[in-house]
Write an enzyme that holds these catalytic residues in place. Structure first.
Site, short mmCIF file in Angstrom:
data_model
loop_
_atom_site.label_atom_id
_atom_site.label_comp_id
_atom_site.label_asym_id
_atom_site.label_seq_id
_atom_site.Cartn_x
_atom_site.Cartn_y
_atom_site.Cartn_z
N TYR A 1 51.51 41.34 35.25
CA TYR A 1 51.41 41.47 36.71
C TYR A 1 52.79 41.51 37.34
O TYR A 1 53.79 41.17 36.71
CB TYR A 1 50.60 40.28 37.24
CG TYR A 1 49.98 40.52 38.59
CD1 TYR A 1 49.09 41.56 38.79
CD2 TYR A 1 50.27 39.70 39.67
CE1 TYR A 1 48.51 41.78 40.03
CE2 TYR A 1 49.70 39.91 40.91
CZ TYR A 1 48.82 40.95 41.09
OH TYR A 1 48.25 41.16 42.32
N ASN B 1 40.60 41.72 48.16
CA ASN B 1 39.87 42.99 48.06
C ASN B 1 39.46 43.60 49.40
O ASN B 1 39.77 44.77 49.66
CB ASN B 1 38.68 42.84 47.13
CG ASN B 1 39.14 42.62 45.69
OD1 ASN B 1 40.14 43.18 45.27
ND2 ASN B 1 38.44 41.77 44.96
N SER C 1 34.14 48.99 42.27
CA SER C 1 34.99 47.78 42.27
C SER C 1 34.80 47.08 43.61
O SER C 1 34.22 47.64 44.55
CB SER C 1 36.46 48.18 42.11
OG SER C 1 36.91 48.83 43.29
N TYR D 1 46.15 51.57 43.66
CA TYR D 1 46.18 50.11 43.85
C TYR D 1 45.74 49.37 42.60
O TYR D 1 45.64 48.15 42.60
CB TYR D 1 45.34 49.70 45.07
CG TYR D 1 43.86 49.94 44.91
CD1 TYR D 1 43.30 51.18 45.22
CD2 TYR D 1 43.01 48.95 44.44
CE1 TYR D 1 41.96 51.42 45.06
CE2 TYR D 1 41.66 49.17 44.28
CZ TYR D 1 41.13 50.41 44.60
OH TYR D 1 39.78 50.63 44.43
N GLY D 2 45.49 50.11 41.52
CA GLY D 2 45.11 49.49 40.25
C GLY D 2 45.19 50.53 39.15
O GLY D 2 45.39 51.72 39.44
N GLY D 3 45.08 50.08 37.91
CA GLY D 3 45.21 51.02 36.78
C GLY D 3 44.28 50.66 35.64
O GLY D 3 44.73 50.40 34.53
N MET D 4 42.98 50.68 35.92
CA MET D 4 42.00 50.20 34.94
C MET D 4 42.03 50.96 33.62
O MET D 4 41.71 50.40 32.57
CB MET D 4 40.60 50.24 35.54
CG MET D 4 40.45 49.22 36.68
SD MET D 4 38.73 48.88 37.13
CE MET D 4 38.22 50.45 37.79
N TRP E 1 50.07 47.27 47.25
CA TRP E 1 49.91 45.95 46.66
C TRP E 1 49.77 44.95 47.79
O TRP E 1 50.70 44.74 48.55
CB TRP E 1 51.14 45.62 45.80
CG TRP E 1 51.02 44.38 44.99
CD1 TRP E 1 49.87 43.74 44.59
CD2 TRP E 1 52.10 43.61 44.46
NE1 TRP E 1 50.18 42.64 43.84
CE2 TRP E 1 51.54 42.52 43.74
CE3 TRP E 1 53.49 43.73 44.50
CZ2 TRP E 1 52.31 41.57 43.09
CZ3 TRP E 1 54.26 42.78 43.86
CH2 TRP E 1 53.68 41.71 43.15
N LYS F 1 31.60 40.45 41.41
CA LYS F 1 32.78 39.59 41.48
C LYS F 1 32.36 38.19 41.02
O LYS F 1 31.35 37.66 41.47
CB LYS F 1 33.26 39.58 42.93
CG LYS F 1 34.33 38.63 43.30
CD LYS F 1 35.72 39.02 42.94
CE LYS F 1 36.13 40.44 43.24
NZ LYS F 1 37.48 40.76 42.69
#
Lengths: 345, 345
Positions: free
Chosen positions: B66, B139, B166, B257-260, B283, B339
């Protein structure tokens, strides 16, 4: 009533045309395009072409992969320089004898003669060689805008670029060096590597490095003493383009202006999310469409002046227009690192 | 002299800690973290935690991938909601009985009790369920900012997003629908596909589509009647992220905003150069660091109010804090689309 100047010597014109999109070496033909019109309209100018380059983007337009689709049949070539041989009665911005370059994309510059609207051409300095004037509008201007429009770059700042021995890359090196901006230049390692490194260093490159070093510990050591680059200029894509975004400073920008690897443009989630970098694109044609003409003229004058002073050099080779096929082969086969320019006289 | 309110009942506190970075199921341990201090400093508050989620980003912080590195040993968890049980004499922004959430990243919310500085917490509505309050700060706020900060989006405009099921994706759908913004939602096709589609449509999704349709003629037909999306929100990367940039409107923006997929973020040279799109990153942690606290409070209030009115729902499942290991397994194995929220009381 037409003025004397507007009465043309009726001449045959020759051009390189394509009647269908396809492989350049197959679809491009040297053709007689007929007689020029006998007289000029109010706002028309008659042109005799002096020189025009064969750019990779011109060939993309022939194959159909470019952002502009030509109306067929089309004359190839987007850049070039011509001499004004006659002007219509209402023309004010250029006069007979002036050198001009196309103001618009898709002009069709691979030809000996043309009649155009006054608004389709821009006067250009006659203090520089014709092969420089012919290649002024796209590559040096792209380099100029890359350095001006995407990051606030000051003396001592650093940029990184791949394809650094491209015409744009070489102009970036020189314009950056003139402003005290340091350049990290990534090139492919081929049989001319040593010669290319010397050439780019001679233009003012701070660091020149082969692309397979990107991401290595050696690479990190090599750039460790420099501030992190505020901007990356990418004309390659793929893994190469990815690596140069990873060394950007926080908030840095990567600007893509070409895609030689024919792979997607890549970056990392980490660079975007945690390092706040951004990816942008630049296309000179689009910029020219929207920029005030005075701003464009000022940029062209500044660049021509630098060329006249020997401060902005291009790596050019010239071919007679009559040898078009040989010139085309050199671009298609990438058998020269120099910009290939056709001379019409 | 300490005020009465600042004299704490001395209690043992339990927390989930890691003493080294590594695989979450191996390095995370439920531990007694000792007695809380006997009294509070001038600007300190005592907190009893009510609920805290287990987010994928929390686990990235445990493994070390992170943007923030924790000082070890560290208590896990960045989000949560607590009740103020005592305040130091100089505390003015919160009072005993208030619900608060961390104002800073890396708080360590997987615990029963805490003492913190007043500036490290923000008061939050007590009109919403604790599991909503515990998951409000990251979120829903990310969704809010994605819609607010990157493109001018008005009624009738379109956005496209991947990872649409998500927590952020679901909040985007609902906030967009409330503003009349249409959403094209890309999800993976798994055994719960039909159920997920129904759920997202129920939240207000305009179109829901399985990711393997991206780039197909079917996909193009499906979105042909909508205006081209002005923004793309990417939390996947790879080919999926590439495809959603290709359908952007001219000048559109893709925000990662993410990289699954754990692959590079990709786009095409054509989209960047000829369609003038850009790629950005977002972020929430960084935004929160720089935003005026009043702006952040206003956003939290607006979102909590929507939740209280039933207009912004989350797909949540709760687990007792004593079952931490079971809750962790569900997140690590992605065996729930909901969640996962720990309840401390």
């Amino acid at each position: 009533m037409l003025s004397r100047a507007a009465v043309l010597h009726r001449r045959f014109a020759t051009a390189v045309r394509f009647h269908a999109q396809g492989v350049p070496t197959e679809v491009l033909k040297v053709e007689d395009i007929g007689l020029l019109p006998k007289s000029l309209g109010q706002h028309e100018v008659a042109l005799k072409f002096l020189a025009a380059p064969v750019n990779p983007a011109d060939l993309s337009m022939v194959t159909g992969g470019y952002g502009i689709k030509a109306a067929l049949p089309a004359i190839g070539g987007n850049e070039g320089v011509a001499r004004v041989t006659a002007v219509g009665p209402a023309v004010t911005s250029v006069k007979v004898g002036d050198r001009v370059i196309p103001a618009v994309a898709g002009f069709g510059t691979w030809r000996t003669e043309a009649v155009a609207k006054e608004a389709e051409v821009l006067a250009v300095s006659d203090k520089i060689p014709v092969e420089y004037a012919a290649t002024l509008a796209v590559n040096p201007c792209t380099a100029y805008r890359l350095l001006a429009d995407f990051a606030k770059l000051s003396k001592g700042d650093v940029i990184i670029q791949n394809g650094a021995n491209s015409a744009v890359g070489q102009a970036v090196i020189q314009l950056a060096a003139l402003r005290g901006i340091q350049t990290i230049n990534v090139i492919r390692e081929d049989q001319h590597y040593g010669e290319t490194v010397e050439h780019l260093k001679g233009l003012g490159a701070t660091i020149v490095i082969a692309d397979h070093y990107l991401g290595s510990a050696d690479f990190k050591r090599l750039i460790a003493d420099l501030p992190a680059p505020k901007a990356a200029f990418n004309c390659v894509g793929g893994q190469n383009g990815l690596e140069i975004t990873k060394v950007l400073a926080r908030g840095g920008v990567s600007v893509t202006y070409g895609g030689m690897a024919r792979e997607p443009v890549m970056t990392s989630t980490t660079a975007l999310v945690f390092n706040d970098i951004s990816l942008r694109g630049f296309w000179m044609t689009e910029w020219a469409k929207h920029a005030p003409v005075e701003e464009r003229k000022a940029m062209l004058s500044e660049l021509a002046e630098l060329m006249a002073q020997g401060k902005l050099r291009s790596w050019v080779e010239t071919h007679p227009f009559s040898d078009f096929d040989a010139a085309l082969e050199k671009v298609v086969n990438r058998s020269t690192k120099r910009k290939v320019v056709l001379l019409m006289e």
